[in-house]
Design an enzyme around this catalytic site. Sequence first.
Site, PDB file in Angstrom:
ATOM      1  N   GLU A  63       0.908  -1.309   0.005  1.00  0.00           N
ATOM      2  CA  GLU A  63       0.147  -0.109  -0.091  1.00  0.00           C
ATOM      3  C   GLU A  63       0.885   1.314  -0.046  1.00  0.00           C
ATOM      4  O   GLU A  63       0.448   2.297   0.546  1.00  0.00           O
ATOM      5  CB  GLU A  63      -1.009   0.022   1.403  1.00  0.00           C
ATOM      6  CG  GLU A  63      -1.959  -1.198   1.138  1.00  0.00           C
ATOM      7  CD  GLU A  63      -2.595  -1.340   0.020  1.00  0.00           C
ATOM      8  OE1 GLU A  63      -2.871  -0.351  -0.873  1.00  0.00           O
ATOM      9  OE2 GLU A  63      -3.230  -2.514  -0.450  1.00  0.00           O
ATOM     10  N   GLY A  64       2.073   1.288  -0.708  1.00  0.00           N
ATOM     11  CA  GLY A  64       3.032   2.277  -0.548  1.00  0.00           C
ATOM     12  C   GLY A  64       3.835   2.302   0.351  1.00  0.00           C
ATOM     13  O   GLY A  64       3.742   2.343   1.364  1.00  0.00           O
TER      14      GLY A  64
END
Length: 597
Positions: free
Chosen positions: A440-441
């Site tokens: 998620e980054g």
Amino acid sequence: MTYRAPVKDMLFDMQELAGLQQLTEQIPAFADYGPETAQAVLEECAKLNEDVIAPLNVEGDRNPSYWKDGQVFATPGFKEAFRQFADGGWQGLQHPTDFGGQGLPKTIGAACGEMINSANLSFALCPLLTDGAIEALLTAGSDDQKAMFIPKLIDGSWTGTMNLTEPQAGSDLALVRTRAEPQGDGTYKIFGTKIFITWGEHDMAENIVHLVLARVAGAPEGVKGISLFIVPKFLVNADGSLGARNDAHCVSIEHKMGIKASPTAVLQFGDHGGAIGTLIGEENRGLEYMFIMMNAARFGVGVQGIAVAERAYQKAAQYARDRVQSRPVDGSIKASAPIIHHPDVRRMLMTMRALTEGSRAMSIVAAAAYDAAHHHPDAEARQQNQAFYEFMVPLVKGYSTEMSLEVTDLGVQVHGGMGFIEETGAAQYYRDAKILTIYEGTTAIQANDLVGRKTTRDGGALARAVAGQIEATEALLGARDSAAARSVLKRLRAARQAYLDVVDFIVAQAKSNPNAAFAGSVPYLMLAGNLVAGWQLARALLVAEDKVVAGVDVSFMTAKIATARFYAEHILSRAGGLRDAIVEGADSVTALALDAF
């Protein structure tokens, strides 16, 4: 040892720091969700996670999900536990009542999210991705799409996934090559490969609703040409019943160092004529819609960091009470004693505790800002809270997940040699935690967001406004005469000034020397997260001191004061070094010639 949900600490944060009572008074939709309801919900949630989901955690690590002939089978016990989770209404906790949800505030939901992730991180990933799919559909889906998909996602009959990554397109989504061909009847045929798809195939629900990024023929290059599609595992008939198997298949799952029970799938779309998908919203706006899922997931992953840290802390504290080794250096016990008597073990445990409690307080305060941003009747209040929440998301995601690595590492260290042995369980938390700083980054992506969107875009105004709120807390500390308040004030003030020095430096360098600004992006994120978590514990100290004077729950409040002081003296005190590395050390980051690496 068994997991015990820290309900009292969560309720303290909700009531004393996040202002749950004020939310219920200001927001009509939350009128029935005050402290008493919150306590009842948290206690019920704790029972499910302690008794049903947590016992499956080790089993999932040792006997993970597996792939066979295109199907994925979950760890034994997961399917039954998921049904209890869904039947209890937990998937719909924060979602609208119009679609079968319970409509509770995120302030309460964040605490429940921590519990399920503490209980079983691999298990919790399935509901987390489903939450993201629901949020995306609520925001960008048509009325028909909402009616067809959201109730089934909320009741747990179906689950959701997020399909961004491809073999050649990781963080750079401009490289997405999955294609979508319009069929003239409102549907599209989807062709391509997606990797790293969490719970992309499993046997726990009747259907899986894949949200897939793809390009329509003739779309612009880069991120501006990406669209978002619903591509269910089984097609859905007009009456909501399941139809034919869609041309979306799992061709393998990954073998990972952690979160082993969560199947990470490689999905192939369109190998047998084309997977049928329907467009969400408008063509070429897919990344915009997907960011809704990503922001929901990023906050959720930050909570995962807090959750696994809490689990590691509980296990380490129990081991330190039980493990007998060596005499205490102060001579208080004349024989070998439990290692919790040794100062360095106490230091490690206090570090674990303080980091976890500080990050939890930060996340729950951020969740309250989300609630106000989405539901407050006053437009200006919504705008201010939205800005604050958006500033907090990279801190919750980035700082809390990096924090979880430090805490789970210390958990292994407290166990000594036994921590390196898988049978004790301490190593699983360490292995599971590592992915949190990546998916998620990555932490660097969160830091780039903090620098580019949250700090330099408005010339540092929002970042400085947060510092202004912290300064107001310093004034309250300055009115106290306790040793703890004086100590916290000294370190909080110094950390805030270090933070402001960094904000000034980054704003000044962003355009003229971007390498200098972004060389310190991750240290800046860590400094900001450290500061905000420390600020929340400083606020907690003020409340706790008043409660002690009033004779309210003295042992809990005394521990709060001790934890806040420890955080200030041992963790907030790191801020100066981070400031120097950013402001004075930028040139050394890029000084070495590329061919010298």
